[in-house]
Design a protein around this motif. Structure first.
Motif, PDB file in Angstrom:
ATOM      1  N   LEU A 102       0.832  -1.207   0.000  1.00  0.00           N
ATOM      2  CA  LEU A 102       0.000   0.000   0.000  1.00  0.00           C
ATOM      3  C   LEU A 102       0.867   1.257   0.000  1.00  0.00           C
ATOM      4  N   LEU A 103       1.890   1.287   0.828  1.00  0.00           N
ATOM      5  CA  LEU A 103       2.751   2.473   0.914  1.00  0.00           C
ATOM      6  C   LEU A 103       3.529   2.701  -0.377  1.00  0.00           C
ATOM      7  N   ALA A 104       3.743   1.638  -1.150  1.00  0.00           N
ATOM      8  CA  ALA A 104       4.475   1.756  -2.416  1.00  0.00           C
ATOM      9  C   ALA A 104       3.552   1.930  -3.620  1.00  0.00           C
ATOM     10  N   ASP A 105       2.245   1.876  -3.418  1.00  0.00           N
ATOM     11  CA  ASP A 105       1.280   1.978  -4.519  1.00  0.00           C
ATOM     12  C   ASP A 105       1.389   3.354  -5.163  1.00  0.00           C
ATOM     13  N   PRO A 106       1.628   3.434  -6.478  1.00  0.00           N
ATOM     14  CA  PRO A 106       1.858   4.738  -7.117  1.00  0.00           C
ATOM     15  C   PRO A 106       0.651   5.659  -7.127  1.00  0.00           C
ATOM     16  N   GLN A 107      -0.536   5.159  -6.840  1.00  0.00           N
ATOM     17  CA  GLN A 107      -1.695   6.058  -6.820  1.00  0.00           C
ATOM     18  C   GLN A 107      -1.735   6.926  -5.568  1.00  0.00           C
ATOM     19  N   TRP A 108      -0.954   6.538  -4.550  1.00  0.00           N
ATOM     20  CA  TRP A 108      -1.015   7.231  -3.270  1.00  0.00           C
ATOM     21  C   TRP A 108       0.267   8.027  -2.985  1.00  0.00           C
ATOM     22  N   GLN A 109       0.111   9.159  -2.310  1.00  0.00           N
ATOM     23  CA  GLN A 109       1.221   9.882  -1.695  1.00  0.00           C
ATOM     24  C   GLN A 109       1.045   9.760  -0.185  1.00  0.00           C
ATOM     25  N   PRO A 110       1.816   8.854   0.462  1.00  0.00           N
ATOM     26  CA  PRO A 110       1.621   8.664   1.903  1.00  0.00           C
ATOM     27  C   PRO A 110       2.260   9.788   2.718  1.00  0.00           C
ATOM     28  N   TYR A 111       1.588  10.129   3.818  1.00  0.00           N
ATOM     29  CA  TYR A 111       2.114  11.060   4.813  1.00  0.00           C
ATOM     30  C   TYR A 111       1.974  10.398   6.177  1.00  0.00           C
ATOM     31  N   LEU A 112       3.061  10.308   6.907  1.00  0.00           N
ATOM     32  CA  LEU A 112       3.003   9.814   8.280  1.00  0.00           C
ATOM     33  C   LEU A 112       2.655  11.002   9.175  1.00  0.00           C
ATOM     34  N   VAL A 113       1.532  10.941   9.842  1.00  0.00           N
ATOM     35  CA  VAL A 113       1.060  12.059  10.654  1.00  0.00           C
ATOM     36  C   VAL A 113       1.596  11.887  12.071  1.00  0.00           C
ATOM     37  N   PHE A 114       2.436  12.850  12.490  1.00  0.00           N
ATOM     38  CA  PHE A 114       3.109  12.738  13.783  1.00  0.00           C
ATOM     39  C   PHE A 114       3.614  14.126  14.162  1.00  0.00           C
ATOM     40  N   PRO A 115       3.679  14.442  15.466  1.00  0.00           N
ATOM     41  CA  PRO A 115       4.157  15.767  15.872  1.00  0.00           C
ATOM     42  C   PRO A 115       5.587  16.030  15.406  1.00  0.00           C
ATOM     43  N   GLY A 116       5.791  17.178  14.770  1.00  0.00           N
ATOM     44  CA  GLY A 116       7.093  17.506  14.208  1.00  0.00           C
ATOM     45  C   GLY A 116       8.184  17.698  15.236  1.00  0.00           C
ATOM     46  N   GLU A 117       7.812  17.978  16.474  1.00  0.00           N
ATOM     47  CA  GLU A 117       8.826  18.232  17.511  1.00  0.00           C
ATOM     48  C   GLU A 117       9.653  16.986  17.824  1.00  0.00           C
ATOM     49  N   PHE A 118       9.162  15.811  17.427  1.00  0.00           N
ATOM     50  CA  PHE A 118       9.865  14.564  17.710  1.00  0.00           C
ATOM     51  C   PHE A 118      10.564  13.995  16.473  1.00  0.00           C
ATOM     52  N   VAL A 119      10.655  14.783  15.415  1.00  0.00           N
ATOM     53  CA  VAL A 119      11.122  14.283  14.124  1.00  0.00           C
ATOM     54  C   VAL A 119      12.254  15.167  13.614  1.00  0.00           C
ATOM     55  N   ALA A 120      13.183  14.575  12.882  1.00  0.00           N
ATOM     56  CA  ALA A 120      14.241  15.367  12.254  1.00  0.00           C
ATOM     57  C   ALA A 120      13.609  16.414  11.338  1.00  0.00           C
ATOM     58  N   PRO A 121      14.047  17.669  11.404  1.00  0.00           N
ATOM     59  CA  PRO A 121      13.381  18.745  10.670  1.00  0.00           C
ATOM     60  C   PRO A 121      13.272  18.506   9.170  1.00  0.00           C
TER      61      PRO A 121
END
Length: 261
Positions: A102-121
Motif C-alpha cells: 500500500l505504501l508503495a502503490d503509485p496512486q497514493w502519496q503517503p504522509y506519516l502524521v506525527f508531531p514535528g517536535e519529535f522528528v528530524a526537521p
C-alpha cells in the motif's frame, strides 16, 4: 452482511479476536451485549446514523495490539466515513506485506502524521506536497498514515518501524483543543485518532468530509456516554441535528450535475 461490518477496522478486530486465547471483555456491559456494527449497547446503536460520502483522500491506520478491540476506539469511525480506510496491526518484529504494498502503490502519496517536535526537521512538512504528475497521469491521492495507539505506544511505534522512515512526516498545526471525552491524554493538545483524520481531510481540501467526521465523533461520544450512564439518547439535540445537516449537504453535493453548456 451490513456494509458497516465489512470495513478494514472491523476485519482487523475479527482477526485479532481469532488470535486471542481468552475473550476480550469491554467495560460497560456484559459479554455479547454490544452491537457488532458500532460496538455500542444495542439500546444506543449508532448504525443507522453512519454517514456516507465520497473522499479522494485515504487513511491508513497502523493500530496497536488491542486498539481494534476497544469500544472507545475512534479509528472505527474513520473507517465508517472514509471508504478508502486501510487498517493493519503493528508488531515490532514484523510488518504485513500488504502494508508495504500500500505504501508503495503509485496512486497514493503517503504522509506519516506525527508531531514535528519529535522528528528530524528535514522530514517534516506542514502542508501537502505539490502534485506534479507526468503528462497523462493522474495526481497522486493523499494517504494519511495514522498510528492508532496511546501516546506512549505511538512513540514506540514511530521509533521501531523502519519501513516508515522514508515517508514525509505531516505535522499538524491546529491550535484547537481535543473534544474527545472517552479517553483522556495527559496533553490537551493531543487529539484522538478521528480528530487527527478530520484535520487531515481539511488539509486535503475536503472540508465537508472533515466536518462530517467531527460531527460523527460527537454523536458517537454522546451515544457512548449516555449508554454508560444508562440514559436515553435525544436524537433531536444539537449534535444529532448537525450530523443530519451535514448528511443533507453531502447528498446535495452528490446529486449535483454539471451545468449544461
Amino acid at each position: 452482511m451490513p456494509h458497516a461490518l465489512q470495513h478494514a477496522v472491523s476485519r482487523l478486530r475479527t482477526a485479532r479476536l481469532a488470535r486471542s486465547s481468552k475473550p476480550f471483555l469491554a467495560r460497560g456491559g456484559p459479554r455479547g451485549e454490544r452491537c457488532a456494527g458500532c460496538r455500542l449497547l444495542p439500546s444506543h446503536c449508532l448504525c443507522a446514523l453512519r454517514p456516507v460520502l465520497p473522499t479522494r483522500a485515504g487513511v491508513c491506520l497502523i493500530m496497536a495490539d488491542i486498539e481494534p478491540l476497544k469500544p472507545s476506539n475512534t479509528g472505527w469511525l474513520i473507517a465508517d466515513v472514509v471508504a478508502d480506510t486501510f487498517a493493519f496491526g503493528w508488531a515490532r518484529t514484523a510488518v504485513e506485506p500488504e502494508l508495504l504494498a500500500l505504501l508503495a502503490d503509485p496512486q497514493w502519496q503517503p504522509y506519516l502524521v506525527f508531531p514535528g517536535e519529535f522528528v528530524a526537521p528535514e522530514r517534516v512538512v506542514t502542508d501537502l506536497l505539490p502534485a506534479s504528475p507526468p503528462d497523462g497521469q493522474l495526481a497522486k491521492r493523499p494517504l494519511f498514515v495514522l498510528l492508532d495507539a496511546t501516546w506512549p505506544e505511538a512513540r514506540k511505534m514511530f521509533r521501531k518501524s523502519p519501513y516508515l522512515n522514508a515517508l514525509p512526516v505531516l505535522s499538524l498545526q491546529s491550535e484547537q483543543l481535543s473534544r474527545y471525552r472517552l479517553r483522556r491524554s495527559q496533553r490537551e493538545t493531543h487529539f484522538c485518532t478521528s480528530e487527527v483524520a478530520a484535520l487531515c481531510l481539511e488539509l486535503a481540501g475536503e472540508p465537508l468530509a472533515a466536518q462530517t467526521l467531527e460531527a460523527y465523533l460527537d454523536v458517537f461520544t454522546t451515544h457512548y456516554l449516555q449508554a454508560k450512564q444508562q440514559q436515553p439518547v435525544d436524537s433531536e439535540d444539537a449534535v444529532h441535528r448537525r450530523l443530519r445537516g451535514l448528511g443533507s449537504a453531502a447528498d446535495a453535493a452528490a446529486n449535483e450535475t454539471p451545468a449544461q453548456p
